[in-house]
Write a protein that holds these residues in place. Sequence first.
Motif, PDB file in Angstrom:
ATOM      1  N   MET A  17       9.214  72.378 -26.911  1.00  0.00           N
ATOM      2  CA  MET A  17       8.925  71.704 -25.649  1.00  0.00           C
ATOM      3  C   MET A  17       9.623  70.343 -25.587  1.00  0.00           C
ATOM      4  O   MET A  17      10.189  69.961 -24.558  1.00  0.00           O
ATOM      5  N   PHE A  18       9.625  69.613 -26.693  1.00  0.00           N
ATOM      6  CA  PHE A  18      10.276  68.320 -26.727  1.00  0.00           C
ATOM      7  C   PHE A  18      11.781  68.459 -26.536  1.00  0.00           C
ATOM      8  O   PHE A  18      12.414  67.646 -25.854  1.00  0.00           O
ATOM      9  N   SER A  19      12.365  69.503 -27.120  1.00  0.00           N
ATOM     10  CA  SER A  19      13.810  69.711 -26.938  1.00  0.00           C
ATOM     11  C   SER A  19      14.133  70.031 -25.484  1.00  0.00           C
ATOM     12  O   SER A  19      15.156  69.595 -24.955  1.00  0.00           O
ATOM     13  N   ARG A  20      13.259  70.748 -24.812  1.00  0.00           N
ATOM     14  CA  ARG A  20      13.472  71.052 -23.396  1.00  0.00           C
ATOM     15  C   ARG A  20      13.357  69.798 -22.532  1.00  0.00           C
ATOM     16  O   ARG A  20      14.099  69.619 -21.565  1.00  0.00           O
ATOM     17  N   VAL A  21      12.417  68.920 -22.880  1.00  0.00           N
ATOM     18  CA  VAL A  21      12.255  67.668 -22.129  1.00  0.00           C
ATOM     19  C   VAL A  21      13.496  66.795 -22.290  1.00  0.00           C
ATOM     20  O   VAL A  21      14.001  66.225 -21.307  1.00  0.00           O
ATOM     21  N   ILE A  22      14.016  66.690 -23.513  1.00  0.00           N
ATOM     22  CA  ILE A  22      15.217  65.885 -23.751  1.00  0.00           C
ATOM     23  C   ILE A  22      16.410  66.502 -23.035  1.00  0.00           C
ATOM     24  O   ILE A  22      17.240  65.789 -22.456  1.00  0.00           O
ATOM     25  N   ILE A  53      24.551  62.235 -26.852  1.00  0.00           N
ATOM     26  CA  ILE A  53      23.573  62.026 -27.925  1.00  0.00           C
ATOM     27  C   ILE A  53      22.277  62.764 -27.621  1.00  0.00           C
ATOM     28  O   ILE A  53      21.691  63.405 -28.504  1.00  0.00           O
ATOM     29  N   LEU A  54      21.822  62.691 -26.380  1.00  0.00           N
ATOM     30  CA  LEU A  54      20.594  63.401 -25.999  1.00  0.00           C
ATOM     31  C   LEU A  54      20.749  64.908 -26.152  1.00  0.00           C
ATOM     32  O   LEU A  54      19.823  65.594 -26.608  1.00  0.00           O
ATOM     33  N   LEU A  55      21.901  65.441 -25.787  1.00  0.00           N
ATOM     34  CA  LEU A  55      22.126  66.880 -25.938  1.00  0.00           C
ATOM     35  C   LEU A  55      22.162  67.285 -27.413  1.00  0.00           C
ATOM     36  O   LEU A  55      21.621  68.331 -27.786  1.00  0.00           O
ATOM     37  N   ILE A  56      22.763  66.471 -28.257  1.00  0.00           N
ATOM     38  CA  ILE A  56      22.794  66.771 -29.689  1.00  0.00           C
ATOM     39  C   ILE A  56      21.389  66.743 -30.277  1.00  0.00           C
ATOM     40  O   ILE A  56      21.017  67.618 -31.070  1.00  0.00           O
ATOM     41  N   ILE A  57      20.589  65.774 -29.880  1.00  0.00           N
ATOM     42  CA  ILE A  57      19.198  65.698 -30.357  1.00  0.00           C
ATOM     43  C   ILE A  57      18.417  66.918 -29.891  1.00  0.00           C
ATOM     44  O   ILE A  57      17.655  67.511 -30.668  1.00  0.00           O
ATOM     45  N   SER A  58      18.597  67.303 -28.639  1.00  0.00           N
ATOM     46  CA  SER A  58      17.889  68.462 -28.103  1.00  0.00           C
ATOM     47  C   SER A  58      18.251  69.737 -28.851  1.00  0.00           C
ATOM     48  O   SER A  58      17.371  70.523 -29.231  1.00  0.00           O
ATOM     49  N   ILE A  59      19.533  69.939 -29.090  1.00  0.00           N
ATOM     50  CA  ILE A  59      19.978  71.133 -29.815  1.00  0.00           C
ATOM     51  C   ILE A  59      19.467  71.114 -31.247  1.00  0.00           C
ATOM     52  O   ILE A  59      19.046  72.147 -31.784  1.00  0.00           O
ATOM     53  N   TYR A  64      16.063  73.442 -35.370  1.00  0.00           N
ATOM     54  CA  TYR A  64      15.089  73.240 -36.450  1.00  0.00           C
ATOM     55  C   TYR A  64      13.820  74.040 -36.186  1.00  0.00           C
ATOM     56  O   TYR A  64      13.276  74.678 -37.097  1.00  0.00           O
ATOM     57  N   ALA A  65      13.356  74.024 -34.940  1.00  0.00           N
ATOM     58  CA  ALA A  65      12.145  74.774 -34.597  1.00  0.00           C
ATOM     59  C   ALA A  65      12.356  76.271 -34.792  1.00  0.00           C
ATOM     60  O   ALA A  65      11.465  76.975 -35.285  1.00  0.00           O
ATOM     61  N   MET A  66      13.530  76.780 -34.445  1.00  0.00           N
ATOM     62  CA  MET A  66      13.806  78.208 -34.619  1.00  0.00           C
ATOM     63  C   MET A  66      13.869  78.578 -36.104  1.00  0.00           C
ATOM     64  O   MET A  66      13.400  79.661 -36.495  1.00  0.00           O
ATOM     65  N   LYS A  67      14.432  77.709 -36.934  1.00  0.00           N
ATOM     66  CA  LYS A  67      14.476  77.983 -38.374  1.00  0.00           C
ATOM     67  C   LYS A  67      13.076  78.022 -38.968  1.00  0.00           C
ATOM     68  O   LYS A  67      12.759  78.895 -39.780  1.00  0.00           O
ATOM     69  N   VAL A  68      12.232  77.087 -38.584  1.00  0.00           N
ATOM     70  CA  VAL A  68      10.863  77.059 -39.091  1.00  0.00           C
ATOM     71  C   VAL A  68      10.091  78.276 -38.594  1.00  0.00           C
ATOM     72  O   VAL A  68       9.344  78.901 -39.355  1.00  0.00           O
ATOM     73  N   LYS A  69      10.289  78.631 -37.335  1.00  0.00           N
ATOM     74  CA  LYS A  69       9.604  79.791 -36.781  1.00  0.00           C
ATOM     75  C   LYS A  69      10.018  81.067 -37.511  1.00  0.00           C
ATOM     76  O   LYS A  69       9.185  81.921 -37.813  1.00  0.00           O
ATOM     77  N   GLN A  70      11.302  81.198 -37.810  1.00  0.00           N
ATOM     78  CA  GLN A  70      11.789  82.367 -38.528  1.00  0.00           C
ATOM     79  C   GLN A  70      11.235  82.409 -39.957  1.00  0.00           C
ATOM     80  O   GLN A  70      10.883  83.477 -40.460  1.00  0.00           O
TER      81      GLN A  70
END
Length: 74
Positions: A17-22, A53-59, A64-70
Amino acid sequence: MDKQEVKLMNKVKDFIMFSRVIFSLATFLFLGLILPESNLEGHLEEGILLISILLIISISFHSYAMKVKQSITT
């Protein structure tokens, strides 16, 4: 799922959700940057740098969230 996995999944959802907001913030800044009525001749480079910079942070947050979820689901 035990209690720790549920807690991690909630954190993964928060990171997504935070990545989508950024990403949304970067998108609105970009739209504001390309509007013809915005008088940002001197600040164009800074705006593009901030958006990048904002796009790099979002990605980064999303990947990271996808790696943890996997790692949780396996």
